[in-house]
Motif scaffolding. Structure first.
Motif, PDB file in Angstrom:
ATOM      1  N   ALA B  70       0.822  -1.208   0.000  1.00  0.00           N
ATOM      2  CA  ALA B  70       0.000   0.000   0.000  1.00  0.00           C
ATOM      3  C   ALA B  70       0.859   1.261   0.000  1.00  0.00           C
ATOM      4  O   ALA B  70       0.400   2.329  -0.409  1.00  0.00           O
ATOM      5  CB  ALA B  70      -0.932  -0.005   1.216  1.00  0.00           C
ATOM      6  N   ASP B  71       2.099   1.135   0.440  1.00  0.00           N
ATOM      7  CA  ASP B  71       2.980   2.302   0.456  1.00  0.00           C
ATOM      8  C   ASP B  71       3.365   2.746  -0.946  1.00  0.00           C
ATOM      9  O   ASP B  71       3.761   3.883  -1.148  1.00  0.00           O
ATOM     10  CB  ASP B  71       4.271   1.986   1.243  1.00  0.00           C
ATOM     11  N   GLU B  72       3.286   1.834  -1.910  1.00  0.00           N
ATOM     12  CA  GLU B  72       3.733   2.250  -3.233  1.00  0.00           C
ATOM     13  C   GLU B  72       2.807   1.895  -4.386  1.00  0.00           C
ATOM     14  O   GLU B  72       3.058   2.310  -5.510  1.00  0.00           O
ATOM     15  CB  GLU B  72       5.132   1.733  -3.522  1.00  0.00           C
ATOM     16  N   CYS B  73       1.758   1.127  -4.136  1.00  0.00           N
ATOM     17  CA  CYS B  73       0.805   0.828  -5.199  1.00  0.00           C
ATOM     18  C   CYS B  73      -0.495   1.564  -4.918  1.00  0.00           C
ATOM     19  O   CYS B  73      -1.182   1.246  -3.950  1.00  0.00           O
ATOM     20  CB  CYS B  73       0.546  -0.667  -5.295  1.00  0.00           C
ATOM     21  N   PHE B  74      -0.829   2.516  -5.758  1.00  0.00           N
ATOM     22  CA  PHE B  74      -2.008   3.334  -5.513  1.00  0.00           C
ATOM     23  C   PHE B  74      -3.180   2.809  -6.322  1.00  0.00           C
ATOM     24  O   PHE B  74      -3.658   3.439  -7.267  1.00  0.00           O
ATOM     25  CB  PHE B  74      -1.682   4.807  -5.760  1.00  0.00           C
ATOM     26  N   MET B  75      -3.566   1.589  -5.948  1.00  0.00           N
ATOM     27  CA  MET B  75      -4.670   0.900  -6.600  1.00  0.00           C
ATOM     28  C   MET B  75      -5.414   0.105  -5.526  1.00  0.00           C
ATOM     29  O   MET B  75      -4.856  -0.142  -4.452  1.00  0.00           O
ATOM     30  CB  MET B  75      -4.127  -0.051  -7.657  1.00  0.00           C
ATOM     31  N   PRO B  76      -6.648  -0.303  -5.807  1.00  0.00           N
ATOM     32  CA  PRO B  76      -7.407  -1.027  -4.780  1.00  0.00           C
ATOM     33  C   PRO B  76      -6.786  -2.393  -4.474  1.00  0.00           C
ATOM     34  O   PRO B  76      -6.307  -3.083  -5.379  1.00  0.00           O
ATOM     35  CB  PRO B  76      -8.784  -1.200  -5.417  1.00  0.00           C
TER      36      PRO B  76
END
Lengths: 222, 268
Positions: B70-76
């Motif tokens: 979650a720190d680097e993937c800005f997707m659900p």
């Protein structure tokens, strides 16, 4: 405060996880070469001191507005900083819906009343469409054309939505972008120094990061 | 128009990807965070982590994987496997997951779905249903039963009725896996997918059996699914997400092509 140094307050009032939002703001700032301190906070003083204010929100409308009002002094600080002070403000998802006059989810709840209108259940004209509206939908940029926060976002850009209720502003002037889900759904609303996205920019990959960068670079006319 | 989501699923055991893409440019092919980053760049619409050995020892490891992703993937991001309590869901959400997928606990105690939806909102409660045909595939009025424990434990519960029940209790989505088809590459069980999709007003994610790009298309056109989940065809590099989307687009299924490198692109 130096012009190049920004402070972003992401308001924590017990609604959901704010970690991804904070990380998305940090990433956007870094890539845009901006120095930004991003804080997740429930302290009205920190919100009052921030250069940019972000109001996220997931869950039911009533729970969210109650949670926000339960942060002692927060709504007063928001009114002073955003309405009187003209500070750049971004509402996300239910945080965007809270801008409305009233939310009609499990009863009627007063919102912040910053943009006149109501939050009502999605009622797509096509009965085969599922509720919630979950997934990537493309936007039609309406009154947002030329808005600094929408720079680089063209009609057809996709963003990630997840919601069962939607904001119907009284004046179409306040709708900056729409999505189609068996009828028009407000995707971005705004006026003056206030902007709100029904979708999640922090989950909308590059489109979302671009909007966040634009927001950080935004100096609304006073 | 809302697009059909393509959701790659990563099976994770003890913080390591069990079946992963073996790309040459990966520093560590077993690292779920690296895999997630690749799928993010490839234009996946959402990502699913399935903790296949969710012992209590493994739980903190999974939370760490979720947080680093979650720190680097800005997707659900949806995470499933071993979700038993409201605290389990809270911990996943705090680590950065957007949705928690619940299976056995919901079968044993459907009220758990209501509690979770009231506490965290329907949008983050996915109910995973593993179902098998119990009247013989393709028979008229085919019956489907809910199974647990990887398809080994019958429950006696009708899958379509159960889907309706959890939707009424506040589930935001259903992740429907055909245990007859899982791992076969023979395609989704389309009668099952259609029966569940048509029975509920919430989105259904079809899973289990994808071997070709046509299978993805059929899941939507014949199965009426809102999203399609696949593991092997992406893991083993049979197809990229971009190829899958381009194929679906040509077949008339609406997909999101922006932010999705296409076959022929330099970076595809």
């Amino acid at each position: 405060m130096l012009l190049s140094s920004l402070s972003v307050a992401i308001i924590d009032y017990g609604s959901g996880n704010l970690r991804s939002a904070a990380k998305a703001f940090e990433r956007s700032a870094r890539e845009a070469g901006l120095i930004a301190e991003v804080q997740i906070t429930s302290d009205p003083d920190q919100v009052a001191a921030a250069s940019h204010i972000v109001l996220p929100g997931v869950g039911a409308y009533g729970d969210c507005i109650r949670g926000l009002r339960a942060c002692d002094g927060m709504v007063d600080v928001l009114n002073r900083a955003v309405i009187e002070g003209g500070r750049p403000f971004l509402g996300i998802c239910v945080g965007m819906q809270l801008l409305a006059t009233v939310g009609r989810e499990f009863g009627d709840h007063d919102g912040l009343g910053w943009i006149d209108g109501e939050v009502v259940p999605l009622a797509p004209g096509d009965a085969s469409l599922k509720i919630p509206h979950i997934g990537w939908n493309d936007m039609n940029i309406t009154n947002g054309a030329g808005h600094p926060v929408l720079a680089g976002l063209d009609t057809g850009a996709h963003a990630y939505f997840v919601h069962s209720f939607h904001f119907k502003p009284s004046s179409p002037d306040h709708i900056l972008a729409e999505a189609d889900y068996g009828g028009a759904v407000a995707a971005i609303v705004g006026r003056d120094n206030i902007i709100g996205t029904q979708f999640h920019p922090e989950k909308s990959q590059n489109t979302g990061l671009r909007l966040i960068t634009n927001f950080l670079n935004w100096s609304p006319p006073q | 128009m809302l697009k059909v989501r393509i959701i790659p699923c990563l099976d994770v055991d003890g913080g390591r990807v069990v079946k992963g893409v073996n790309f040459v440019d990966l520093v560590d092919a077993g690292d779920p965070v690296e895999q997630a980053r690749l799928y993010d760049q490839a234009g996946a619409d959402e990502l699913c982590f399935l903790d296949i050995n969710a012992s209590s020892d493994n739980r903190d490891t999974m939370l760490d994987v979720v947080a680093r992703t979650a720190d680097e993937c800005f997707m659900p991001l949806t995470v499933g496997g071993g979700v038993r309590t409201l605290d389990d869901i809270r911990n996943l959400l705090l680590a950065g997951a957007d949705k928690a997928s619940v299976m056995t606990t919901a079968v044993k105690n459907p009220e758990f779905v209501r509690e979770a939806a009231q506490k965290f909102g329907s949008q983050c409660v996915v109910v995973a249903i593993d179902a098998k045909s119990v009247s013989g595939e393709g028979t008229p009025n085919e019956k489907f039963e809910v199974f647990t424990h990887g398809g080994r434990e019958p429950t006696g519960i009708d899958a379509v009725a159960y889907a309706r029940q959890v939707a009424d209790l506040g589930a935001g989505e259903i992740l429907l896996t055909s245990m007859d088809r899982d791992g076969t590459k023979a395609g989704f069980n389309l009668p099952l997918t259609r029966a569940v999709s048509d029975a509920v007003s919430i989105p259904v994610i079809a899973s289990g059996g994808v071997g070709t790009l046509d299978h993805l298309v059929e899941g939507v056109t014949e199965g009426h699914a809102s999203a399609v989940l696949a593991a092997s065809i992406f893991h083993f590099g049979t197809y990229t997400v971009g190829e899958a989307k381009a194929y679906m687009q040509r077949a008339g299924v609406p997909v999101r092509l922006d932010q999705t490198p296409q076959p022929g692109d330099n970076n595809a």
